[in-house]
Design a protein around this motif. Structure first.
Motif, short mmCIF file in Angstrom:
data_model
loop_
_atom_site.label_atom_id
_atom_site.label_comp_id
_atom_site.label_asym_id
_atom_site.label_seq_id
_atom_site.Cartn_x
_atom_site.Cartn_y
_atom_site.Cartn_z
N THR A 1 -24.99 -59.10 -36.51
CA THR A 1 -23.62 -59.57 -36.36
C THR A 1 -22.62 -58.58 -36.97
O THR A 1 -21.57 -58.31 -36.40
N LEU A 2 -22.99 -58.02 -38.12
CA LEU A 2 -22.05 -57.18 -38.86
C LEU A 2 -22.07 -55.72 -38.40
O LEU A 2 -21.03 -55.05 -38.42
N ALA A 3 -23.23 -55.21 -38.00
CA ALA A 3 -23.39 -53.77 -37.77
C ALA A 3 -22.39 -53.17 -36.78
O ALA A 3 -21.87 -52.07 -37.03
N PRO A 4 -22.04 -53.82 -35.66
CA PRO A 4 -21.11 -53.18 -34.72
C PRO A 4 -19.71 -52.96 -35.29
O PRO A 4 -18.94 -52.16 -34.73
N HIS A 5 -19.37 -53.62 -36.39
CA HIS A 5 -18.02 -53.51 -36.94
C HIS A 5 -17.94 -52.48 -38.06
O HIS A 5 -16.91 -52.39 -38.73
N PHE A 6 -19.01 -51.69 -38.27
CA PHE A 6 -19.01 -50.62 -39.25
C PHE A 6 -19.09 -49.27 -38.54
O PHE A 6 -19.92 -49.10 -37.64
#
Length: 500
Positions: free
Chosen positions: A280-285
């Motif tokens: 969930t978080l990885a694409p936003h980094f």
């Protein structure tokens, strides 16, 4: 006529970004000197992720849609500046002294309080050559993966490529990460857990979002995967959870990354709650750094899924990467490859593995046999999948405790026997004891919290198991007698270790 670019400028050609490597002027003859034109042969190098370093030559004046994306020229001096303007200009020069495009000069080794080995510079050099840092540091245990990650973080911060950093690690390593980043690199990180959220709300109000209160944060993967912390993080992301550009956050570091890899059994790898949280978080980094001494758990599907979490443009979970793809993102060195310093001294002490034979006593052998038989009966008498799941957890924990030490086994066995002898719980509370079992399998920062969680999970799961039969009662009584006697004296494993 389009203005010709200068060497080093960023240009857009055929809707793709390039950096100008060389410019050569040449004349195109016409019918008369007035009609003759000056054209420029421009050598370009791509800065796109998928075609980094790809070169191309174009005639600038004949290339449709070609445009200079940015200009980097100094102003013409024609007067004296005001002191405040000159001061701002000098600040800009000083802050920009480390160019993002210059990857041959490192600053972080000279701004850190550590003694660096030469091999530890490889990850930071690799990171600087990547427009988007996606690295899997898989060095052997003891080679300093934390130091290597700290060098990458500090170098990217110095070059203004990174501001926000999130470190995701096991709960037991949070304080270690915080202290090492502070003492060795001068970087302050704050730990986000239940206690920190409560403190923030008392200071700043109940509507404060802990993920936005500081640019550099540390959290545990087992805390992040819970519903409430993950929901608070989603509130900081763009609507619809779709990544935008620029990315919402800069750098994600996942320590012990093999813990977030899906378990690969059979044809497909099944995502765990840890996997789903990182996915969930990885694409936003913008940048991602995974650390693990054992990135491959033996299942190719699981390893491919881990690589997809790191770089979903280069890897797909259903496709095994080739060696060239893997070498582009992975740094892996073993201690056996780094035997000597430049002056001939050994880097690491030689590791000698020695097996110690443990001659178990007859009483210990009978206890193991009794527990094995009790496990078989519990699983055989399970009336449903839920009851089987609870029984598997209880007997697995009893086996772990028995192999650990008699005292730990005795405490867990007493809790199990008392619950089994009491009032049985109904399966209406299945979700409750399942959550307690999941909590017991999480990583904890101290042993007391882990023991408390395990005991509570044993009590709840034992209440969901079918009533004991006569043979079950006999086996539990035999195990209880063994634990009561063995808990007050060293077991055979302890004596063998002391003798060694």
């Amino acid at each position: 006529m389009p203005t010709a670019p200068e060497i080093g400028q960023l240009v857009l050609v055929r809707r793709r970004p390039f950096v100008v490597m060389d410019v050569q002027a040449q004349g195109i003859p016409g019918d008369s000197p007035e009609q003759s034109e000056l054209s420029h042969l421009v050598k370009l190098s791509s800065v796109e992720d998928d075609s980094l370093g790809e070169e191309m030559e174009v005639i600038w004046e004949l290339e449709p849609g070609a445009a200079i994306h940015e200009r980097s020229s100094l102003p013409e001096p024609n007067a004296f500046d005001e002191p405040r303007i000159l001061d701002a200009f000098l600040d800009a020069v000083r802050w920009g002294a480390v160019s993002q495009a210059n990857d041959r000069e490192l600053q972080s080794p000279f701004r850190s309080g550590i003694e660096i080995d030469d091999y530890q510079l490889d990850p930071v050099v690799r990171a600087l050559t990547m427009p988007r840092v996606n690295l899997l540091i898989a060095d052997d245990v003891g080679l300093g993966k934390t130091i290597e990650a700290g060098l990458v973080v500090q170098e990217l911060i110095i070059r203004h490529r990174v501001r926000t950093v999130l470190i995701i690690c096991p709960s037991s390593l949070q304080i270690q990460w915080k202290e090492e980043m502070r003492d060795k690199f001068g970087l302050e990180f704050r730990i986000i857990d239940s206690e920190a959220i409560g403190l923030l709300r008392r200071k700043r109000g109940i509507h404060v979002n802990p993920w936005k209160h500081f640019p550099r944060l540390i959290t545990s993967i087992d805390f992040l995967k819970r519903e409430r912390p993950l929901r608070l993080f989603r509130e900081t992301l763009p609507a619809g959870d779709q990544p935008n550009y620029p990315r919402q956050y800069d750098l994600m570091i996942v320590d012990e990354a093999h813990n977030v890899a899906p378990s690969g059994r059979g044809k497909y790898a099944t995502d765990s709650m840890r996997t789903l949280a990182v996915r969930t978080l990885a694409p936003h980094f913008e940048h991602k750094l995974f650390l693990s001494a054992t990135p491959h758990n033996g299942y190719r599907e699981s390893f491919a899924a881990l690589l997809e979490l790191l770089d979903n443009q280069r890897f797909a979970r259903a496709v095994m990467p080739n060696r060239a793809q893997l070498e582009a993102v992975m740094v892996r060195r073993m201690k056996s490859e780094l035997k000597l310093h430049w002056d001939g001294r050994r880097r690491f002490a030689e590791r000698v593995v020695q097996h110690i034979e443990v001659p178990y006593t007859d009483a210990e052998k009978r206890a193991h046999q009794a527990l094995q038989e009790y496990s078989r009966l519990r699983l055989k008498n399970a009336g449903s999948d839920a009851e089987k799941f609870a029984a598997e957890f209880v007997v697995k924990l009893l086996k772990k405790r028995l192999f650990s030490c008699p005292a730990a086994f005795g405490l867990t066995l007493v809790k199990h026997r008392r619950t089994m002898a009491g009032t049985k719980s109904s399966f209406a509370g299945t979700a409750s004891w399942r959550r307690q079992i999941e909590a017991a399998e999480e990583d904890y920062g101290n042993d007391d919290d882990a023991d408390t969680s395990s005991q509570e999970a044993v009590e709840s799961a034992s209440g969901a198991i079918a009533a004991l039969g006569s043979e079950d009662v006999r086996l539990l009584r035999e195990l209880g007698e063994y634990a009561a006697g063995a808990s007050v004296r060293p077991d055979t494993k302890a004596r063998a270790l002391i003798d060694w």
